[in-house]
Design an enzyme around this catalytic site. Sequence first.
Site, short mmCIF file in Angstrom:
data_model
loop_
_atom_site.label_atom_id
_atom_site.label_comp_id
_atom_site.label_asym_id
_atom_site.label_seq_id
_atom_site.Cartn_x
_atom_site.Cartn_y
_atom_site.Cartn_z
N SER A 10 -1.03 -0.75 9.97
CA SER A 10 -1.00 0.60 10.17
C SER A 10 -1.44 1.00 11.63
O SER A 10 -0.90 1.78 12.34
CB SER A 10 -1.42 1.29 9.02
N GLY B 131 0.92 -2.44 5.91
CA GLY B 131 -0.40 -2.99 5.70
C GLY B 131 -1.16 -2.15 6.42
O GLY B 131 -1.09 -1.58 7.39
N CYS B 132 -2.78 -2.41 6.09
CA CYS B 132 -3.83 -1.67 6.64
C CYS B 132 -3.86 -1.80 8.02
O CYS B 132 -3.84 -0.98 8.81
CB CYS B 132 -4.99 -1.76 5.66
N HIS B 133 -4.21 -3.12 8.58
CA HIS B 133 -4.29 -3.49 9.78
C HIS B 133 -3.14 -3.03 10.69
O HIS B 133 -3.55 -2.56 11.82
CB HIS B 133 -4.82 -5.01 10.05
#
Length: 318
Positions: free
Chosen positions: A118, A114-116
């Site tokens: 990462s 996921g972005c957050h």
Amino acid sequence: MKKIFIDGAEGTTGLKIFERFKDRHDIEILKIDPELRKDENERKKLINESDITFLCLPDAAAIEAVKLVENPNTVIIDTSTAHRTAEGWAYGFAELDESFRKNIESSKRIANPGCHASGFISIAYPLVKSGIIKKDSRLCCFSLTGYSGGGKKMIAEYEGEDRLPELDSPRQYGLSQTHKHMKEMQKICGLEKAPMFSPIVDDYYSGMEVTVYIYPELLQNPGDFKNISEGLYEFYKKYYNNCSLIKVREPGYEQETRGFYGANTLSGYDYMEIMVNGNEERAIVTARFDNLGKGASGAAIQNMNIVMGIEEVTGLVI
């Protein structure tokens, strides 16, 4: 030449993956008739014809798509949340350590981070693995992201003619402390307690900054660092020294922008920066990247390149 299928190519992540393929001549894109993009039989046929399929779908649809796989050689790279902590799936963050990279190289099932998550994991995992912080620590983290992270619906809200006045300012969300990325943030890092996590969405298209606070009380051996911020900088510099897509910035880097870090600075790029700031007593560690790049599509293509056994930055913007 590898055959590639993007299941969900009309979504934000799928479109960004497709964009990064425009100059590639080592792959063949299997395209689905737009009228059949929700036809299960057509999708099943293309998935099983492919060498690698990207799933750019909601969680439930991604789980169902995996059930369509009959070809034992087809590699699935899932960009949804569905399989990030599932047994039998490789977690697609090769830089964390060699075991992650080897799992990606050999696996037929790869979960894209996921972005957050990462940003948080890039900061916290090395500290836990190296024994610098305690596994029972309750870490605190905030994350600032552009509105593209919310997908087509949120993009339409921000870019529409009838947008609400509240969209003109940053908005905190995930207020119940049950954000869908928290499960992988805790498990991948090996933390006994979930972090306190405050995501914030703001009025710009893409780019992300994830910041974690480090106090002496979190350290297994507080005496190891006479100066916490300097010690952590040296630690991350060494840890990510051989990584093509993670750059640890020198102390004082913030002076180039008058003491500010712009969250959209890496919009359009596929690498991540890590910055350590603070003083002798406490530090803030920030991971900056594009939520659609290293936080989504760029990471997915990096994982594909690793599976293919080619240079991992092929086709990426660095």
